[in-house]
Design a protein around this motif. Structure first.
Motif, PDB file in Angstrom:
ATOM      1  N   ASN A 130      16.371 -17.276  69.533  1.00  0.00           N
ATOM      2  CA  ASN A 130      15.536 -16.379  68.734  1.00  0.00           C
ATOM      3  C   ASN A 130      16.305 -15.738  67.588  1.00  0.00           C
ATOM      4  N   CYS A 133      16.323 -18.541  65.039  1.00  0.00           N
ATOM      5  CA  CYS A 133      14.990 -18.784  64.487  1.00  0.00           C
ATOM      6  C   CYS A 133      14.529 -17.645  63.590  1.00  0.00           C
ATOM      7  N   ALA A 137      13.604 -18.110  59.856  1.00  0.00           N
ATOM      8  CA  ALA A 137      12.243 -17.744  59.460  1.00  0.00           C
ATOM      9  C   ALA A 137      12.247 -16.861  58.219  1.00  0.00           C
ATOM     10  N   SER A 178       9.600 -15.699  67.410  1.00  0.00           N
ATOM     11  CA  SER A 178      10.555 -16.159  66.387  1.00  0.00           C
ATOM     12  C   SER A 178      10.406 -17.649  66.115  1.00  0.00           C
ATOM     13  N   LEU A 179      10.346 -18.435  67.174  1.00  0.00           N
ATOM     14  CA  LEU A 179      10.182 -19.884  67.014  1.00  0.00           C
ATOM     15  C   LEU A 179       8.859 -20.195  66.338  1.00  0.00           C
ATOM     16  N   LEU A 182       9.029 -19.355  62.571  1.00  0.00           N
ATOM     17  CA  LEU A 182       9.798 -20.360  61.842  1.00  0.00           C
ATOM     18  C   LEU A 182       8.966 -21.617  61.598  1.00  0.00           C
TER      19      LEU A 182
END
Length: 505
Positions: A130, A133, A137, A178-179, A182
């Protein structure tokens, strides 16, 4: 306008976004460890599965440093990554993030197998993944802003605001935000570049991570329809019919591609709970937990949703376990949660109103037809910034998410729900700052004594506009103080409350 001119240097802007993102993420990790160590955890009635492996000194160290990031829904993700989908309510959480954690823990962190249990490696992997990412992001959001807003300074400011997101604690914790952010921001950038294939793939991967990823198919639908209506061959009937057939084919393929992960996940759940199969070997402590808490396992009786005309476990779980449904949260006792969601709801509603009133004709055509918008009369180009015609589909997307979240979800999750799904959460505050804050109208620092904290951080003449505003806090406009106070207070309060099992967004 001077603040909408292109910035001369591209790489320094990306470098500053990267540096600021790393600093904010590092500070987030330090603060959560400090708050978690100083404040005792609240005894919350949350999912808390037993640990099946003996723990050692390394596990205790990981828990002491990162334990604050494993609370609430993070416990579900870590459990799924370790044991799979054992309980029925686990299916509220999509498999993309747990799968990434398990692969990373087994492959990247395999040297730590003798020092840490699998759960500790999963938690460490969640924090590392995270952190990476969320930084990527921020860069993806900057690139997307440059493409859509066509104003690098506004894109730069938006990316910096993302680093201080009100949902920061969820971008750092063992959550999938977070993933997802992104993947969503990257897929939007690919679509703006005309790479619809890569965009479809990334949107599909986003659906593997979170259920609301499926609504992103609307971006692809809108792009295809806009291209179809702008084609010069519409006057030719045979050519128009051919293009219409191709359009319908593309739309079906897009729906299949983006929606397939959701369908496959529901099919997997159906095979586990509704069809006869060899029972899985479930560890006895987990079976006992199911008996104590009333959790349903696949080896038990067939659930009622199996007999539905469209047997979707996701709808059933959200309804039965989380009481999610239309207007179900509209109760007097939920007023505090509505207040928590108030700032982001007001921002999104304000953003929609601002855009629609400034681009009414464009909005009435759903952004599909080229309409006259206020811009540069000499060049005939549309205006850069938040009022750009390209922003329409993003405003429509954020408004749809806002309405759905406010009417059908636990309203307090709006902050992280919107903060990881739409760039409007960052574009519109940046637009307000650029319009209302004189300190941002020039790139030079405003003369005056520099505060000690800024000098210590090497910000004597800050290139980072967020630092510049913080260092000149007393001279900032009221709207600047309001926006930055919201971002910073939710960042800090989220760490303080969430990491100690206290209710938060």
């Amino acid at each position: 306008m001077p603040w909408c001119e292109r910035m001369q240097l591209w790489e320094p802007s990306q470098g500053e976004v990267l540096r600021f993102a790393v600093v904010c993420r590092s500070l987030t990790l330090v603060l959560q460890a400090l708050f978690n160590a100083l404040i005792p955890d609240h005894a919350a009635d949350a999912f808390s599965p037993p640990c099946l492996e003996p723990t050692g000194l390394g596990d205790q160290l990981v828990e002491w440093l990162l334990g604050g990031l494993s609370h609430w829904d993070a416990e579900h993700f870590l459990f799924i990554a370790e044991h799979g989908y054992v309980y029925e309510h686990n299916f509220a959480f999509f498999p993309g993030f747990p799968l990434a954690l398990r692969v990373g823990a087994e492959l990247l962190l395999w040297p730590l197998q003798g020092l840490l249990t699998l759960r500790s490696r999963l938690l460490l992997m969640a924090v590392l993944l995270n952190s990476l990412c969320s930084v990527l992001a921020a860069l993806a959001l900057y690139q997307l802003g440059c493409l859509v807003l066509r104003c690098h300074r506004l894109a730069f400011l938006s990316a910096l605001l993302f680093c201080l997101s009100p949902a920061s604690v969820f971008l750092a914790s063992g959550y999938s935000e977070s993933l997802f952010a992104l993947l969503v921001f990257s897929s939007m950038s690919q679509l703006e570049r005309g790479h619809s294939g890569w965009s479809t793939l990334l949107f599909a991967l986003a659906t593997v991570v979170r259920s609301n990823g499926i609504i992103n198919a609307g971006f692809l639908f809108h792009a295809q329809c806009r291209d179809f209506l702008s084609s010069p061959s519409l006057g030719d009937l045979p050519g128009a019919l051919g293009r219409l057939l191709r359009l319908v084919t593309f739309l079906l393929l897009i729906a299949l591609g983006v929606g397939l992960p959701f369908a496959l996940f529901q099919l997997y759940a159906y095979s586990q709970f509704c069809q006869p199969h060899l029972p899985h070997l479930i560890p006895e402590p987990l079976v006992q937990l199911a008996k104590d808490k009333g959790y349903r396992v696949s080896a038990g009786d067939q659930p009622s949703w199996c007999a539905w005309r469209l047997p979707l476990i996701y709808s059933y779980v959200q309804d039965v376990y989380w009481n999610v449904g239309f207007l179900r949260y509209f109760e007097l006792r939920q007023v505090p949660n509505f207040l928590l969601a108030g700032p982001v709801a007001v921002l999104m509603a304000w953003a929609a109103w601002t855009y629609v009133t400034a681009n009414l004709q464009h909005c009435l055509t759903l952004g599909l037809l080229r309409s006259k918008v206020r811009g540069d009369e000499k060049s005939g180009k549309p205006p850069p910034g938040f009022h750009s015609p390209q922003v329409f589909v993003y405003v429509a997307h954020s408004t749809a998410l806002l309405l759905f979240g406010a009417l059908c979800m636990h309203v307090q999750v709006l902050t992280r729900f919107l903060g990881s799904s739409t760039p409007i959460v960052y574009w519109f505050p940046a637009h307000l700052l650029q319009d209302w804050e004189p300190l941002l109208w020039t790139q030079e620092a405003v003369p005056g004594k520099v505060p000690v904290v800024c000098s210590l951080l090497g910000q004597g003449a800050p290139k980072n506009p967020i630092w510049r505003l913080l260092c000149k806090w007393r001279t900032c406009s009221r709207i600047t103080r309001a926006i930055l106070s919201y971002f910073l207070s939710y960042w800090l309060l989220g760490l303080l409350l969430h990491c100690n099992f206290l209710p938060w967004t």
